[in-house]
Write an enzyme that holds these catalytic residues in place. Sequence first.
Site, PDB file in Angstrom:
ATOM      1  CB  SER A   1      -0.885   0.010   1.256  1.00 36.06           C
ATOM      2  OG  SER A   1      -1.505   1.268   1.432  1.00 36.06           O
TER       3      SER A   1
ATOM      4  CE1 TYR B   1      -3.750  -2.552   5.211  1.00 36.82           C
ATOM      5  CE2 TYR B   1      -3.188  -0.310   4.579  1.00 36.82           C
ATOM      6  CZ  TYR B   1      -3.544  -1.592   4.228  1.00 36.82           C
ATOM      7  OH  TYR B   1      -3.679  -1.925   2.900  1.00 36.82           O
TER       8      TYR B   1
END
Length: 261
Positions: free
Chosen positions: A150, A163
């Site tokens: 990501s 995350y």
Amino acid sequence: MGSMDGSMIGKVAVVTGGATGLGAAVSRRLAERGAHVAIVYSRSAAEAEATAEECRGLGVEAITVQGDVGDDAACRAVADEVVARFGRIDVLVNNAGRTKAADHRDLDALDGGDFLDLYRVNVVGAFQMTRAVAPHLRAQGAGAVVNVSSTSSTDGSGSSMAYAASKAALNTLTISLARSLAPEVRVNAVLPGFIATGWYDAATRDSLADEFRTRTPLRRAGTAEDIAVSVVFLCDEGARHITGSLLVSDAGATLKPLGLL
């Protein structure tokens, strides 16, 4: 969905988290290229079978395999089941992931357990699945692993600090595995920006999509299909000279404004 183009005919791909969202888009794209697909899921059995059926409709074989990537024994069992069915593994896409939404400004919104929970799937899971299939990839002499990371891994954004940190660790793991598995196996990662998937509720998804269409240089809000194209590129022959790379796919969202260094 296009017709089969044949560039991966006869190859076998394992896609973790392949039942829905980005994983489903990757599974379909691989099938379009002619690859047989093993869709690994943890809870989404019906969705996995629906995606497998779409892949079969493209003229390839597709199976569903239940497995928790955070469990090493389960990862090895997945690899064994795929090889028992197809006799080989050529590609692994480590797409399985999880998050916990938490305001970055609220340090009490997360605890150590949250970090460990996310790392268990997002980092350890990718390592364990790669280790489980590595002998089979090496046996083909030209295997490929693609990790789905990501852009939050490089800018500290995303749904939570835990995350973002887990995806940053996945980036480093990608580079380490690229060294370890060379020369037979290439290992790369795709770093998506915003993707309009079921990770968001409908209102949030639409709001973010409008925002990204306004502020990204390409004036696009990412879709699962956009990212799947990048993932499958790294799986295929066109990326045969690429390993240890972190490919950003975000419509230019992380670019600095023109004129700034």
